[in-house]
Design an enzyme around this catalytic site. Sequence first.
Site, PDB file in Angstrom:
ATOM      1  N   LEU A 195      -1.998   4.992  -2.908  1.00 14.74           N
ATOM      2  CA  LEU A 195      -2.938   5.923  -2.296  1.00 14.74           C
ATOM      3  C   LEU A 195      -2.237   7.264  -2.101  1.00 14.74           C
ATOM      4  O   LEU A 195      -1.208   7.337  -1.437  1.00 14.74           O
ATOM      5  CB  LEU A 195      -3.427   5.367  -0.957  1.00 14.74           C
ATOM      6  CG  LEU A 195      -4.506   6.146  -0.219  1.00 14.74           C
ATOM      7  CD1 LEU A 195      -5.768   6.276  -1.064  1.00 14.74           C
ATOM      8  CD2 LEU A 195      -4.829   5.450   1.095  1.00 14.74           C
ATOM      9  N   LEU A 223       0.839  -1.200   0.000  1.00 20.21           N
ATOM     10  CA  LEU A 223       0.000   0.000   0.000  1.00 20.21           C
ATOM     11  C   LEU A 223       0.874   1.251   0.000  1.00 20.21           C
ATOM     12  O   LEU A 223       0.873   2.023   0.969  1.00 20.21           O
ATOM     13  CB  LEU A 223      -0.919   0.001   1.225  1.00 20.21           C
ATOM     14  CG  LEU A 223      -1.827  -1.211   1.399  1.00 20.21           C
ATOM     15  CD1 LEU A 223      -2.559  -1.142   2.728  1.00 20.21           C
ATOM     16  CD2 LEU A 223      -2.799  -1.318   0.247  1.00 20.21           C
ATOM     17  N   PRO A 224       1.635   1.476  -1.075  1.00 15.27           N
ATOM     18  CA  PRO A 224       2.444   2.693  -1.110  1.00 15.27           C
ATOM     19  C   PRO A 224       1.528   3.914  -1.041  1.00 15.27           C
ATOM     20  O   PRO A 224       0.497   3.950  -1.714  1.00 15.27           O
ATOM     21  CB  PRO A 224       3.193   2.607  -2.436  1.00 15.27           C
ATOM     22  CG  PRO A 224       2.424   1.639  -3.267  1.00 15.27           C
ATOM     23  CD  PRO A 224       1.728   0.714  -2.316  1.00 15.27           C
ATOM     24  N   HIS A 225       1.893   4.867  -0.212  1.00 14.04           N
ATOM     25  CA  HIS A 225       1.046   6.037  -0.046  1.00 14.04           C
ATOM     26  C   HIS A 225       1.897   7.247   0.321  1.00 14.04           C
ATOM     27  O   HIS A 225       3.019   7.113   0.798  1.00 14.04           O
ATOM     28  CB  HIS A 225      -0.032   5.803   1.013  1.00 14.04           C
ATOM     29  CG  HIS A 225       0.513   5.429   2.354  1.00 14.04           C
ATOM     30  ND1 HIS A 225       0.903   4.142   2.658  1.00 14.04           N
ATOM     31  CD2 HIS A 225       0.748   6.159   3.470  1.00 14.04           C
ATOM     32  CE1 HIS A 225       1.358   4.106   3.905  1.00 14.04           C
ATOM     33  NE2 HIS A 225       1.262   5.321   4.420  1.00 14.04           N
ATOM     34  N   ALA A 226       1.322   8.413   0.062  1.00 10.12           N
ATOM     35  CA  ALA A 226       2.006   9.666   0.372  1.00 10.12           C
ATOM     36  C   ALA A 226       0.971  10.779   0.469  1.00 10.12           C
ATOM     37  O   ALA A 226      -0.128  10.674  -0.078  1.00 10.12           O
ATOM     38  CB  ALA A 226       3.033  10.000  -0.703  1.00 10.12           C
TER      39      ALA A 226
END
Length: 153
Positions: A102, A64-67
Site C-alpha cells: 500500500l 501489509l508493507p506500506h509507505a
Amino acid sequence: MTIDDILAPANVIPGLRVSGKAALLEDLAKRAAQSLDLDAGTILNALIRREGLGSTGVGDGVALPHARLEAVRKPFGLLARLRDPLDFDAVDERPVDLVFLLLLPTGESGEHLNALACVARKLRDPETAAALRGARDAACLYALASARSPSKV
C-alpha cells in the site's frame, strides 16, 4: 473506502516467487514503480524505512508493507500471493504468503489510515484469507479481495 478504490485488477500477482523479504520488497517496488511511473528506488527506500520502524507482517500469514510518498496522489495497492511462504519478521513469527503493498500520499492521514484499515480487515479475515490462498488465478484473487462475486473461484 473499499479495496476497489486502492487495487486494480492488473496489480494482482498470484504465485510470486521471491527468495526473501528484501527481494519481495524490491520486486513489489519495481512493479509499483512501473504502474505509477515512479522511481523504484524511491519506493523501495520508503518501504525499507517503514520496515525499520517495525515489521508490517501483521500475523496469520499476512504482510501489509506500506509507505507514504509525495509523488503518490491517491492510495495505490498491489496484492501478491507468494508461491512459497517466507519469513517476514511477522508479529506472530509465522511465515507470510499474502502480501498487500500500500502506497499512500503524504499529508492528511485520516483517509489513508482508512485505506490501511480496510486492507487489514479484509486480509486478516480468516475466510477471505483462506479463499485468497485457494484462488486459481489473478482474476479470482482480485474478485475475492474486492468482494466481487466471481463465477468460480
